[in-house]
Design an enzyme around this catalytic site. Structure first.
Site, PDB file in Angstrom:
ATOM      1  N   ASP A 233       4.626 -40.635 -26.431  1.00 31.77           N
ATOM      2  CA  ASP A 233       3.542 -39.932 -27.100  1.00 31.77           C
ATOM      3  C   ASP A 233       3.595 -38.474 -26.605  1.00 31.77           C
ATOM      4  O   ASP A 233       4.160 -38.201 -25.539  1.00 31.77           O
ATOM      5  CB  ASP A 233       2.183 -40.573 -26.793  1.00 31.77           C
ATOM      6  N   TRP A 234       3.009 -37.580 -27.387  1.00 36.86           N
ATOM      7  CA  TRP A 234       3.207 -36.150 -27.113  1.00 36.86           C
ATOM      8  C   TRP A 234       2.695 -35.773 -25.708  1.00 36.86           C
ATOM      9  O   TRP A 234       1.520 -35.928 -25.432  1.00 36.86           O
ATOM     10  CB  TRP A 234       2.523 -35.350 -28.219  1.00 36.86           C
TER      11      TRP A 234
END
Ligand code: BGC
Length: 828
Positions: A233-234
């Site tokens: 995930d970012w």
């Protein structure tokens, strides 16, 4: 060439490319080049690969209104159709949109569970039940990948709430993890073969998911045979060695990631082996090959084999109508052909929330409000009264504006129109303007006050601003962040309110200038520009607004009241403090219902809300966040042009304190114990014996059904094929009403014996049927072996216990009129 042949050719092309890359070049492939892309490598014929959010529309690289997307209903709405075929069509549309926008991977679906109705991102996931979540998620993946575009079911795993989401450490026993939180991922991996998966921010059992060797490498890759890539995930990949050895292949966003040069260094220092990097690079090259970005490799879906293009706006409208859940109807819907005077009440009628807030948001290609659509659709007078504003914060200005991007000398670089006073540019700026060149962004426009008095203008964002009204500065200075959460300045920034005296009917010019900070560090490479110009007309006492609504309702043949959550009460980044509707909306509904017995309430929310007035109103329709065509779909359903066919995918509580799972806040040690174990959703409600407002599976249409017969035929099964059928169930139903309709037939399986440690009943399958009045239909439901399996923590294996089970069928978990016995005989 057939698919097998293509796989082999692709694999050879990948190996050829890999052989030409040294360690540094391999490592360079694994870190983002910018916010959304992986770097190209021309020498080996590798193109630039773009990923894009998300589950309710494909944004592409530009989050700006000059690059809009078809905005679909929220994922909760898609799931409420209980129709994998329909969801697969939604997936194909996402692939079509991705292609149009040059994206190769769609960062979807979100298959975390509705563990508690408080989850702020509930709207983006499907259900409280793992089987339903898995079936719907697999359909979406299949649809997107039919179109030759990759997916990343997310967030792997146990990312079921938002509080402290970057750091929370979920503690959960092995059986619960397998049977609930891993289950949708396992089904999707085994049945739909996603090209990728996204690892979550949170930890599970003390290890952050981007480094979780056991779950990523042993379970996902080893046991389930996942052959795709894992993207963090970012910003979730935080440690080079941990992420590489823990199974993560791609660190996003770039360019400054834990992979790239840092990974090469770690290899040289002996902390990560070359073999690990080789596998990572192979997986990234395989992804590129599947997406048609590697020379010599045939794409997973050849140009000629792509599904035919669909009309996205028409499909968005169909999806919305199919998702609406009718929970009560005292003979008031559909409205008669000549409904007389309709009082439409509530701000969401004129300004609906079409999607949930956060990374799933897209700018729609067009928007018809429910009010406009109803006015167009009904042969009668429509009177609109907004009612009290449920928001605490001031909403983005609702008049059209222009955004003007200037360089540091003041020269105009680009201009773009905005539908409202909100700027949220992430990764790229409108017109492709380089962030480093921008000195300021000005929002300017004018509006004519409807009422004279104290208007409130508001700046929302973090940074240096200048606000001017009629050419006169009313604010000039900094707005500083509150707290220290890195995401909060973007997802939940502070607001500064400036009151101004304005006269009714006299147009005023407004200008808000945001001075861009120096483009240093990350900002030098990708743009983040997020701020709002808010505006609120003079506030009248809620009592007056309600009195006006009541008067309009009393004077009308039917009242349609729109209520809902706001972006303050339901969005990514925070969990909900209460499920109660914000502001004075409950009072508004009760008072209107008392004034007009034909009151229809439309709920515009992505997740459960409390409706203390639910027995007082004539009809109750859940419209979710219905996407850009939601207004048109609502008009279709209210007038009877379409039947609302949604069913709840989550149990809706009558009061906050009734919800069986409520805690989302980690303790002082950072852990969030899933102490309820297997008892979430209807499983927990049934054990507690508390009555919810509405059960999992509930929902009516415009006809009625009888459940006439249930037949169960056991099938021979293979313990290694958990999603192959254990039994074939046929349910005979009859449409006993007066119009053609659609019914969702649900099949549940009882636990073996009465073991109090296990839920007594779980969803085992479902099917949608259609029939004309008086006609019969047969729903054929294949119950997968997994529905009868339990995870045995001691032997660390799935077990299928032999014995007698009860199969039950009906309209919801609370209405199961038919039952039959299934004898499960495990193979020797
Ligand atoms: C969200 C992801 C999303 C990513 C990129 C994260 O904050 O959790 O779901 O795909 O941002 O926008």
């Amino acid at each position: 060439m057939g698919a097998r042949g293509d796989d082999a050719v692709r694999a050879e092309a990948v190996e050829r490319a890999l052989a030409r890359l040294g360690l540094d070049a391999r490592c360079a492939l694994l870190g983002g080049a910018d916010m959304w892309s992986l770097p190209a490598h021309e020498a080996i014929g590798l193109g630039r690969l773009v990923m894009s959010d998300g589950p309710a529309g494909v944004r592409g690289e530009h989050w700006t209104p000059d690059d809009p997307s078809v905005a679909l209903p929220s994922p909760t709405a898609l799931a409420a159709s209980w129709d994998p075929e329909l969801v697969r069509r939604a997936g194909r549309l996402l692939a079509q949109e991705a292609r149009r926008k040059g994206a190769h991977v769609v960062l979807a679906p979100t298959v975390n569970l509705h563990r508690t109705p408080r989850g702020g991102r509930h709207f983006e996931a499907y259900a409280e039940d793992p089987l339903l979540t898995g079936v719907i998620g697999a359909a979406l993946v299949a649809g997107v990948q039919d179109g030759g575009v990759g997916t990343t079911p997310k967030h792997f795993t146990a990312n079921d709430s938002e509080t402290d989401r970057y750091t929370v450490d979920v503690t959960v026993d092995g059986t619960t993890l397998r049977e609930l939180y891993l289950e949708p991922f396992e089904r999707i991996v085994r049945t739909a073969r996603p090209w990728g998966l996204m690892t979550a921010y949170n930890s599970v059992g003390g290890t952050t998911m981007s480094e979780h060797h056991e779950l990523n490498n042993q379970v996902l890759r080893g046991e389930w045979g996942f052959d795709g890539f894992l993207v963090s995930d970012w910003t979730a990949a935080r440690d080079t060695v941990g992420a590489a050895n823990g199974g993560n292949d791609i660190a996003m966003p770039g360019p400054d990631t834990v992979f790239g040069a840092r990974l090469a260094q770690a290899v040289r220092a002996g902390k990560v082996t070359e073999a690990v990097v080789e596998s990572m690079a192979r997986r990234v090259l395989t992804l590129a090959a599947r997406a048609g970005l590697l020379d010599g490799a045939p794409p997973a879906v050849a140009e000629g084999a792509l599904p035919p293009d669909v009309d996205g706006e028409a499909l968005a409208r169909e999806l919305a109508a199919r998702s609406f859940v009718l929970l009560r109807n005292d003979d008031v819907l559909p409205l008669p052909t000549r409904p007389g005077r309709i009082a439409v009440i509530g701000r969401a009628a004129a300004r609906p929330r079409i999607g949930g807030g956060g990374s799933a948001e897209v700018f729609p290609t067009r928007l018809t409000t429910p009010l406009r659509a109803l006015r167009d659709a009904v042969d009668g007078e429509v009177v609109y009264v907004p009612g009290p504003d449920p928001r605490e914060r001031i909403a983005p200005a609702a008049f059209p504006l222009r955004a003007v991007l200037r360089d540091r000398s003041g020269a105009v670089l680009h201009e773009v129109g905005l539908p409202e006073g909100q700027v949220r540019w992430l990764g790229a700026l409108p017109g492709g303007v380089a962030a480093a060149r921008v000195g300021s962004v000005e929002l300017r426009g004018s509006f004519t006050p409807g009422a004279g008095g104290t208007h409130q203008l508001a700046i929302r964002g973090v940074g240096e601003f200048r606000l001017a009204v009629g050419g006169r500065a009313v604010f000039d200075g900094p707005v500083l962040p509150e707290g220290s959460d890195p995401g909060a300045a973007f997802l939940n920034p502070p607001q500064r309110v400036v009151p101004v005296e304005l006269a009714a009917g006299e147009p005023v010019d407004v200008s808000l200038v945001y001075r861009m900070p120096p483009a240093e560090g990350l900002l030098a490479v990708f743009a983040v520009v997020a701020f709002e110009l808010g505006h609120r007309e003079p506030v009248r006492p809620a009592e007056d607004e309600i009195a006006e609504a009541v008067a309009a309702a009393a004077d009308a043949d039917v009242a349609v009241v729109f209520v809902g959550t706001t972006d303050e009460s339901e969005s990514e980044g925070a969990d909900r403090a209460t499920l109660a509707l914000p502001g004075a909306q409950d009072l508004l509904v009760s008072r209107v219902a008392a004034a007009n017995p034909r009151t229809v309430v439309v709920v515009n929310a992505g997740a459960p809300v409390l409706m203390p007035w639910r027995e007082e109103v004539a009809a109750l329709l859940l419209a979710w966040f219905p996407g850009q065509e939601g207004g048109a779909a609502l008009a279709d359903v209210l007038t009877g042009a379409a039947e609302p066919t949604g069913r709840l995918t989550t149990t809706w509580p009558a009061a906050d304190e009734d919800a069986p799972v409520w805690r989302v806040k980690p303790g002082a040690d950072g852990t969030l114990p899933y102490e309820e174990g297997l008892f979430v959703g209807y499983r927990a409600w049934r054990r507690a014996g508390t009555r919810p407002a509405y059960w999992f599976g509930e929902g009516d249409g415009y006809t009625s059904w009888s459940y006439d017969e249930l037949r169960v035929v056991p099938r021979a099964f293979d313990a290694r094929a958990p999603y192959a059928p254990l039994a074939e169930v046929t349910v005979r139903v009859r449409n006993t009403g007066a119009r053609r309709g659609r019914e969702t037939v649900q099949v549940y399986l009882s636990a073996l014996g009465d073991d109090p440690r296990r839920p007594d009943l779980t969803l085992a399958g479902f099917a949608v049927v259609e029939a004309d009045p008086g006609e019969e239909a047969q729903a054929r439901v294949l119950v997968p072996l997994r529905a009868a399996q339990n995870w045995d923590g001691a032997s660390h294996a799935w077990v299928t216990r032999g014995g007698m089970r009860t199969v039950r069928a009906g309209r919801s978990v609370a209405e199961l009129p038919l039952s039959a016995v299934l004898e499960v005989t495990p193979p020797m």
